[in-house]
Every structure is written in C-alpha cells, then in structure tokens.
Design a protein around this motif. Structure first.
Motif, PDB file in Angstrom:
ATOM      1  N   UNK A  72      41.800  -7.122 -35.323  1.00 41.01           N
ATOM      2  CA  UNK A  72      40.419  -7.579 -35.336  1.00 41.01           C
ATOM      3  C   UNK A  72      40.305  -9.083 -35.555  1.00 41.01           C
ATOM      4  N   UNK A  73      41.407  -9.724 -35.905  1.00 39.93           N
ATOM      5  CA  UNK A  73      41.379 -11.181 -36.056  1.00 39.93           C
ATOM      6  C   UNK A  73      41.049 -11.828 -34.717  1.00 39.93           C
ATOM      7  N   UNK A  74      40.378 -12.937 -34.761  1.00 40.75           N
ATOM      8  CA  UNK A  74      39.896 -13.575 -33.536  1.00 40.75           C
ATOM      9  C   UNK A  74      41.011 -13.844 -32.523  1.00 40.75           C
ATOM     10  N   UNK A  75      42.166 -14.236 -32.966  1.00 41.77           N
ATOM     11  CA  UNK A  75      43.258 -14.533 -32.057  1.00 41.77           C
ATOM     12  C   UNK A  75      44.107 -13.342 -31.679  1.00 41.77           C
ATOM     13  N   UNK A  76      43.762 -12.146 -32.185  1.00 40.97           N
ATOM     14  CA  UNK A  76      44.615 -10.989 -31.931  1.00 40.97           C
ATOM     15  C   UNK A  76      43.987  -9.902 -31.092  1.00 40.97           C
ATOM     16  N   UNK A  77      42.894 -10.220 -30.424  1.00 40.69           N
ATOM     17  CA  UNK A  77      42.143  -9.180 -29.713  1.00 40.69           C
ATOM     18  C   UNK A  77      42.582  -8.949 -28.278  1.00 40.69           C
ATOM     19  N   UNK A  78      43.537  -9.725 -27.807  1.00 41.75           N
ATOM     20  CA  UNK A  78      44.055  -9.524 -26.452  1.00 41.75           C
ATOM     21  C   UNK A  78      45.576  -9.542 -26.476  1.00 41.75           C
ATOM     22  N   UNK A  79      46.168  -8.588 -25.769  1.00 43.60           N
ATOM     23  CA  UNK A  79      47.618  -8.508 -25.648  1.00 43.60           C
ATOM     24  C   UNK A  79      47.966  -8.375 -24.168  1.00 43.60           C
ATOM     25  N   UNK A  80      48.833  -9.234 -23.673  1.00 42.35           N
ATOM     26  CA  UNK A  80      49.291  -9.172 -22.293  1.00 42.35           C
ATOM     27  C   UNK A  80      50.614  -8.415 -22.232  1.00 42.35           C
ATOM     28  N   UNK A  81      50.682  -7.409 -21.369  1.00 45.10           N
ATOM     29  CA  UNK A  81      51.924  -6.684 -21.122  1.00 45.10           C
ATOM     30  C   UNK A  81      52.332  -7.016 -19.690  1.00 45.10           C
ATOM     31  N   UNK A  82      53.443  -7.729 -19.557  1.00 42.57           N
ATOM     32  CA  UNK A  82      53.825  -8.246 -18.245  1.00 42.57           C
ATOM     33  C   UNK A  82      55.315  -8.106 -17.998  1.00 42.57           C
ATOM     34  N   UNK A  83      55.653  -7.729 -16.756  1.00 48.41           N
ATOM     35  CA  UNK A  83      57.040  -7.756 -16.303  1.00 48.41           C
ATOM     36  C   UNK A  83      57.027  -8.355 -14.902  1.00 48.41           C
ATOM     37  N   UNK A  84      57.536  -9.583 -14.741  1.00 48.27           N
ATOM     38  CA  UNK A  84      57.436 -10.268 -13.448  1.00 48.27           C
ATOM     39  C   UNK A  84      57.942  -9.427 -12.283  1.00 48.27           C
ATOM     40  N   UNK A  85      57.120  -9.321 -11.251  1.00 46.70           N
ATOM     41  CA  UNK A  85      57.508  -8.604 -10.041  1.00 46.70           C
ATOM     42  C   UNK A  85      57.296  -7.107 -10.075  1.00 46.70           C
ATOM     43  N   UNK A  86      56.821  -6.559 -11.191  1.00 45.45           N
ATOM     44  CA  UNK A  86      56.637  -5.110 -11.292  1.00 45.45           C
ATOM     45  C   UNK A  86      55.565  -4.625 -10.320  1.00 45.45           C
ATOM     46  N   UNK A  87      55.755  -3.421  -9.798  1.00 45.99           N
ATOM     47  CA  UNK A  87      54.772  -2.830  -8.886  1.00 45.99           C
ATOM     48  C   UNK A  87      53.580  -2.275  -9.648  1.00 45.99           C
TER      49      UNK A  87
END
Length: 408
Positions: free
Chosen positions: A70-85
């Motif tokens: 709930x902290x202002x800087x913790x409300x978004x998380x990116x889950x990424x793997x380059x090139x994944x389908x």
C-alpha cells in the motif's frame, strides 16, 4: 528545491537500473514517483516444468520475488521476461481490503484482468488454480505483465505476493523443446483462417468454435466447443484430470487479423471448469476428454460444432482448423497447394478407432476437430505420421458421450 531533489533521486534510480542491465518500463499504473523495475527471476526446478507425452511444450515456469504494498512506491510490480510470447502470473497471497483490487495487464492496457479479495468470476476476471495456495491470473500476451494495486487507502501494509510466473517460448524455443512437432505431408498448405474468410466462408465460420488450449501454463493443444451447452472436447493425452482442467486456459479468437499478417489479438480467455468424461484405453484409441468452462457466456458467441453420428467414408472431403505449434489459428483445406487437391479421408477404417488422412497438422493440433463438407466433425485429431495422420472416429466418441452433450 524539493522538485530538484525529486528529479535527482529519479535520475539516480534510472542510472542504477541501467548499470545493472535492467529495463525501465512505461506502464499504465496509479501514480508513483519512480517507475518499477522488473525483478530478477530464475527457472523453476525441472520437476516443476510442464511435461506430458504427446503435448507440445510452449513455456517455462520461473520463480520470482514480487510484491505489492500500500506504500505509494509499491503499488505496481512489473513481471517481464524479454522475448516471451506470454506471461502468466501466480499470486501466492492476496491481502486486499474490501473495495480494493489488483489488475494484471499488458503494458498498453488493452488486455487486463481484475481481481479482488473474493476472486468472484461473476464480478471480476477469470483465473486458474493448481491445488497449491493462491491462484494464477489469466495469461497476458507478450513479454510483460504489469500488476497494479488499485486503492484509495493510505497505508504501508502488504497487499500481494507474486512467487512464480509462466513465460511463453518464442518460435525458435518451441522447436528446440519439441523434438517431433511436424506432421506436415509434403508442402505445408495451412493458412491463417482469415485467408479463407471470403473464399470459404463456412469453413472460416466453423473455425470460430475452435480455441487454443494452454495446459497448466506450459503445454499446448487445441480444443473446441461441442453441442449446444457448455461442453468442450480435446484429447485425453492433452489432459485427463480435474486438476489439469482447473489449471488450464481456453483462448478463443486467437487468430491473425489479416492473411499472413502475424498480427493476432489476445482473443477471449476462459478457464476450465468441470471434467465430465475421458476415454478409456491409450492415446491410439478414442483419446478424448469432455469438460466445461467457466464464464461460458463469454465464449457462446463463437458458435459450436456437432459430432457426426455415423461413420465417414474413404474419399470424403475434409478440413482441420487448429493451433499447430501454438500458432494463431490456421486451416488445413488443401493437401499441398492452394486451389489444388483438397484434403480427403484416405482410409475411413484405418483401424478400430481411427480414420487417416494426409491433411497437414503439427504439434499443438492435438484435439483439433476434423470436419467434412457438411461441417460435421468426423474425427478428433490426435496422431501424426504422414501419410497417415489420424483422428479418432467421431461417431464412436458420440456413442460414449451422447447423454452428456446436446449434439443438435
């Protein structure tokens, strides 16, 4: 002065991320001072990876230490793997207050799934489960999923924990991880279904009932709606247990918008609900699984297919819509060249359970319907090996499931 310090902090974080080789992503999210960086992930143990005989492997399971707060800087998380389908995110815990929710979206926001503390499919998005704590969000096409907490509360508590995700292989990786995926006889004559929209409108329309089946996050077959009620068919060798059904997605309308355009949209995704019946015997016999889906109303508009109730005959014209190799939906109508010889049944009594044909298929086509010129399903494709690709006889399947479907 405060503005200058804020800009300095942002620049420092960006520089640190670049030094580590990490990518900063522009994402649609609630306001935050520093854009989130995708955390490091590792391939899960081999024992946890998808493996099933005869099923095309299209992804790998990875572990990750992700969280929302709930902290202002913790409300978004990116889950990424380059090139994944695709990326399919697992929440091991969801700790939301009433009225709050999280979304799992593509970076452009065009594909988005919403979840609150109640995980109610009637008011939120669909999801899958694997028998372990937590749940799997529906997969997002592409190599990035943006997970966002939506709340008006000012707090510093934990909101969600993300511990795993499936990432889809690209074309080259699919080939590397599947040693024998081809059953293309001579020249591959398959084309995107949209290529036939004008020339073969009935075949194109019947293909709408066919979906890509993502099995437990990492396997791939084809599936389709059968009859007038909430029923789906695929191969038993694709899945045969309730847990596998509950952990799988059916992706309708995953097809290119233009002929040869390589431009599919995400389509409509629903999860497996109830397993009703699987065939007895091995994968060389009738090899079917009958089940239902959640959010049935979401896919009713794509139409349905009906089983032939009598045996077909050698020489019958036929065609096959499906998702060979996990590709956007294609149609096999011709044997080798467009406008040439059409696909036909080579042997209507190849053995007790199967008919044979040389119509082009490949790994991922397992579970595809084989239809005749009257657009009835005469077989359920399940075995490759030119010139005798094989499909289980539909009239024999009908005899076993007639009381469970409304065949029309």
């Amino acid at each position: 002065m405060k503005l200058a310090l804020r800009r300095l902090r942002t620049a420092a974080v960006a520089l640190g991320a670049c030094t580590l080789g990490l990518s900063l992503l522009a994402v649609p999210a609630e306001a935050y001072s520093v854009r989130p960086v995708a955390p490091h992930s590792e391939r899960a143990p081999e024992s946890d990876q998808f493996s099933a005989e005869g099923v095309t492997t299209v992804g790998e399971l990875r572990t990750v230490d992700g969280a929302l707060s709930y902290a202002r800087g913790g409300r978004t998380q990116v889950i990424r793997h380059p090139g994944a389908a695709y990326v399919k995110v697992h929440f091991s815990a969801l700790r939301l207050a009433h009225g709050d929710y999280v979304t799992v979206s593509s970076p452009d926001g065009k594909e988005s799934y919403r979840y609150d503390r109640y995980l109610n499919r009637a008011t939120g998005s669909d999801y899958t489960i694997d028998g372990q704590p937590g749940f799997w969000a529906m997969s997002v096409e592409g190599d990035t999923a943006v997970v966002t907490l939506h709340s008006s509360r000012r707090s510093h508590g934990s909101a969600a924990t993300i511990d795993r995700f499936w990432r889809g292989y690209d074309r080259t990786e699919i080939t590397q991880h599947n040693f024998s995926t081809q059953s293309v006889c001579s020249t591959d004559a398959r084309r995107d279904v949209v290529c036939y929209q004008s020339s073969h409108p009935s075949e194109y329309a019947r293909g709408n009932a066919v979906a890509r089946l993502l099995i437990s996050g990492g396997g791939l077959c084809t599936t389709w709606r059968v009859g007038n009620t909430n029923r789906m068919l695929t191969n038993k060798h694709c899945f045969s247990t309730q847990s596998a059904v509950s952990g799988s997605e059916m992706q309708f309308n995953y097809q290119c918008a233009t002929c040869g355009g390589a431009n599919p949209g995400p389509g409509t995704k629903v999860s497996g609900a109830t397993l009703y019946k699987v065939s007895s015997g091995g994968s060389g016999e009738l090899d079917y699984a009958l089940y239902s889906v959640n959010n049935f109303t979401a896919i009713q508009g794509f139409g349905t297919l009906y089983l032939a109730t009598t045996a077909t005959s050698t020489g019958t014209r036929m065609y096959i819509p499906g998702h060979g190799d996990g590709s956007p939906k294609r149609l096999s109508i011709y044997e080798n060249t467009q406008g040439g010889t059409t696909c036909t049944v080579r042997n209507a009594n190849y053995n007790t359970w199967n008919i044979s044909y040389s119509c082009d298929t490949s790994g991922g086509n397992s579970g595809s319907p084989v239809l005749n010129a009257s657009h009835r399903v005469i077989a359920l494709h399940h075995l490759g090996g030119c010139p005798s690709n094989q499909g289980a006889k539909a009239h024999l399947i009908y005899n076993e499931i007639a009381g469970l479907i409304a065949n029309g």
